[in-house]
Structure formats: C-alpha cells, structure tokens
Design a protein around this motif. Structure first.
Motif, PDB file in Angstrom:
ATOM      1  N   SER A 102       0.712  -1.256  -0.049  1.00  0.00           N
ATOM      2  CA  SER A 102      -0.051   0.059   0.123  1.00  0.00           C
ATOM      3  C   SER A 102       0.929   1.289  -0.055  1.00  0.00           C
ATOM      4  N   TYR A 103       1.913   1.209   0.767  1.00  0.00           N
ATOM      5  CA  TYR A 103       2.911   2.506   0.793  1.00  0.00           C
ATOM      6  C   TYR A 103       3.516   2.779  -0.801  1.00  0.00           C
ATOM      7  N   ALA A 104       3.667   1.658  -1.265  1.00  0.00           N
ATOM      8  CA  ALA A 104       4.688   1.740  -2.563  1.00  0.00           C
ATOM      9  C   ALA A 104       3.939   2.681  -3.363  1.00  0.00           C
ATOM     10  N   VAL A 105       4.663   3.486  -3.959  1.00  0.00           N
ATOM     11  CA  VAL A 105       4.289   4.645  -5.026  1.00  0.00           C
ATOM     12  C   VAL A 105       5.101   4.481  -6.447  1.00  0.00           C
ATOM     13  N   ARG A 106       6.093   3.835  -6.565  1.00  0.00           N
ATOM     14  CA  ARG A 106       6.941   3.742  -7.615  1.00  0.00           C
ATOM     15  C   ARG A 106       7.117   2.363  -8.169  1.00  0.00           C
ATOM     16  N   LYS A 107       7.880   1.399  -7.453  1.00  0.00           N
ATOM     17  CA  LYS A 107       8.111   0.378  -8.017  1.00  0.00           C
ATOM     18  C   LYS A 107       7.959  -0.857  -6.776  1.00  0.00           C
ATOM     19  N   ILE A 108       7.781  -2.006  -6.973  1.00  0.00           N
ATOM     20  CA  ILE A 108       7.832  -3.187  -6.225  1.00  0.00           C
ATOM     21  C   ILE A 108       8.561  -4.216  -6.938  1.00  0.00           C
ATOM     22  N   ASP A 109       9.848  -4.772  -6.332  1.00  0.00           N
ATOM     23  CA  ASP A 109      10.480  -5.876  -7.050  1.00  0.00           C
ATOM     24  C   ASP A 109      10.119  -7.387  -5.815  1.00  0.00           C
ATOM     25  N   ALA A 127      -2.032  -1.895  -6.357  1.00  0.00           N
ATOM     26  CA  ALA A 127      -0.903  -0.979  -6.562  1.00  0.00           C
ATOM     27  C   ALA A 127      -0.774  -0.802  -8.201  1.00  0.00           C
ATOM     28  N   ILE A 128      -0.761  -1.834  -9.025  1.00  0.00           N
ATOM     29  CA  ILE A 128      -0.644  -1.844 -10.427  1.00  0.00           C
ATOM     30  C   ILE A 128      -1.753  -1.040 -11.077  1.00  0.00           C
ATOM     31  N   ILE A 150       0.075 -16.030  -9.789  1.00  0.00           N
ATOM     32  CA  ILE A 150       1.021 -15.544 -10.834  1.00  0.00           C
ATOM     33  C   ILE A 150       0.554 -15.307 -12.093  1.00  0.00           C
ATOM     34  N   GLU A 151      -0.207 -16.133 -12.814  1.00  0.00           N
ATOM     35  CA  GLU A 151      -0.754 -15.799 -14.089  1.00  0.00           C
ATOM     36  C   GLU A 151      -1.967 -14.558 -14.058  1.00  0.00           C
ATOM     37  N   TYR A 152      -2.550 -14.745 -12.921  1.00  0.00           N
ATOM     38  CA  TYR A 152      -3.791 -13.405 -12.802  1.00  0.00           C
ATOM     39  C   TYR A 152      -2.757 -12.190 -12.718  1.00  0.00           C
ATOM     40  N   LEU A 153      -1.656 -12.101 -12.049  1.00  0.00           N
ATOM     41  CA  LEU A 153      -0.768 -10.899 -11.696  1.00  0.00           C
ATOM     42  C   LEU A 153      -0.170 -10.437 -13.154  1.00  0.00           C
ATOM     43  N   GLN A 154       0.240 -11.366 -13.882  1.00  0.00           N
ATOM     44  CA  GLN A 154       0.665 -11.242 -15.225  1.00  0.00           C
ATOM     45  C   GLN A 154      -0.388 -10.457 -16.134  1.00  0.00           C
TER      46      GLN A 154
END
Length: 226
Positions: A102-109, A127-128, A150-154
């Motif tokens: 929730s905090y992320a504003v630019r990127k999540i690895d 987030a996406i 994984i497939e869903y998020l892709q």
C-alpha cells in the motif's frame, strides 16, 4: 501497537469516531510511545481497514487518493534506521506485506517461491492499477499449482520471470521503492499466515537493500519471461 490497531478497527464499526474514542486513542498513543515508523504503520492500517469496507473500485480510488494526499501534506521527516521482525502463524507477516504494498508509489520488486494468498494478489493488483511498477520473480513449477496467483497478476500488468530449471527459485524477499526490504522464510500463501511457523524481517537498511536489489537484478537478467 496491536492494541491500538485493534481499537481503531473497533471504532470503525459504527462509522463514527466519538470524542470519547478520540481521547482514548490519544491516551493509548501517548502511553505506547510509538516511533515514527510505528505511527506510519498504524496510519497505513487505518487506510487498509477503510478499504476493507468498500468493494466498489471508485470508492477504493478515493481512499487511495486520500492516503497519498495525507502523505504529501504531512511533513516528511528523515526516517531513522529500523529493523523489525514478525512471525506467523497470525496476521503480523501478512499485514506487513500488505502495508508495504500500500505504501509503494513507484515500484515493487518481488522475488518469492510462490504467491497464492488472494489478499496479497488483490493488493498487488490495486498497486498496479494506481501506476506502481510490479516485477515478480518466482519458481516455474509453483506457477502451475492450484491457487497460484502468478498468471492472474501477469494478466493484470505485473512483469513476471521464472527460473525454468529442475531446481527451485526459493527466495522470499521484496523491495519497495528502493526504501524498504522484506525478507525471511515467509511464503506468500494463506497457509503461511494461518498455520506455518514463518518469519519476516523488515528493514530500511541501505546496505541490505542494495545487496538484495543487486541479486534481484542479476536474477531478472538471467531468468525467462513467463
């Protein structure tokens, strides 16, 4: 901090924060002598709890806007070093993951063995949708498991790479906006929260973040597109 979060959730039941509840909350905050990191975590939990009361995407967007505006308006102070540990079974580890997403504003690895917890899936999708760049490295075998997200998020916009080998990509770590690292044994699954003995370490240590980011970038360059 758990006591404060639980009390805040309780006050939301009737959608009204009364004068008595405000006074009680101020007292708890004062007595606990929470750090800036703890207070930021509590604030994130407040917005997360508000999101849980809505299903309409437009309403969720308003809450997201409110949280981001709140961060911008409040003065940003230099974050001192911290390193915290969380354990499961229980909600500590899952809550930490959801909070940092929730905090992320630019990127999540993200570099994890598998993702099959729908709460994490939904928060990553959110987030996406708000423009955060999400990259996921995961084990190729686990993508075929029943319940794998994984497939869903892709399909929703995450970039995904897999190891394509007879061995396992068994890491469990994630880096948020180059500022926070989560690592430990915790698998991003519902079983990990409900049943397993797992752990997460959360830190903003720059050396640790740089080291894990270097490993992520190395694996990202070597692995195959899902």
């Amino acid at each position: 901090m758990k006591e404060l979060i639980a009390y805040l959730k309780q006050t939301l039941e009737d959608r009204i924060l009364t004068k008595g509840e405000k006074k009680a909350l101020k007292s708890v905050i004062s007595d606990k002598k929470l750090s800036k990191h703890d207070l930021n975590r509590v604030r994130s939990e407040v917005f997360n709890e508000a999101r849980n009361h809505f299903s309409d995407y437009k309403h969720l967007q308003v809450i997201d806007w409110l949280e981001e505006a709140n961060k911008l308006i409040l003065p940003k102070e230099r974050q001192s070093f911290y390193c915290r540990s969380y354990f499961s079974p229980g909600q500590e580890c899952l809550s930490t993951i959801l909070t940092q997403i929730s905090y992320a504003v630019r990127k999540i690895d993200i570099c994890v063995f598998t993702i099959s917890d729908n709460d994490i899936r939904d928060r990553l999708e959110y987030a996406i949708n708000k423009g955060v760049k999400v990259r996921i490295i995961t084990d190729d075998d686990k993508t075929n498991d029943l319940g794998s997200d994984i497939e869903y998020l892709q399909r929703k916009g995450a970039s995904v790479k897999v190891d394509n080998s007879s061995h396992h990509m068994h890491h469990k770590f994630a880096i948020f906006d180059d500022e926070v690292l989560l690592t430990g044994s915790y698998n991003w699954t519902r079983s990990a929260a409900q049943f397993n003995q797992e752990n997460i370490l959360e830190t903003n240590d720059k050396k640790a973040i740089d080291s894990y980011q270097k490993e992520f970038d190395k694996l990202w360059g070597a692995m195959s597109v899902y």
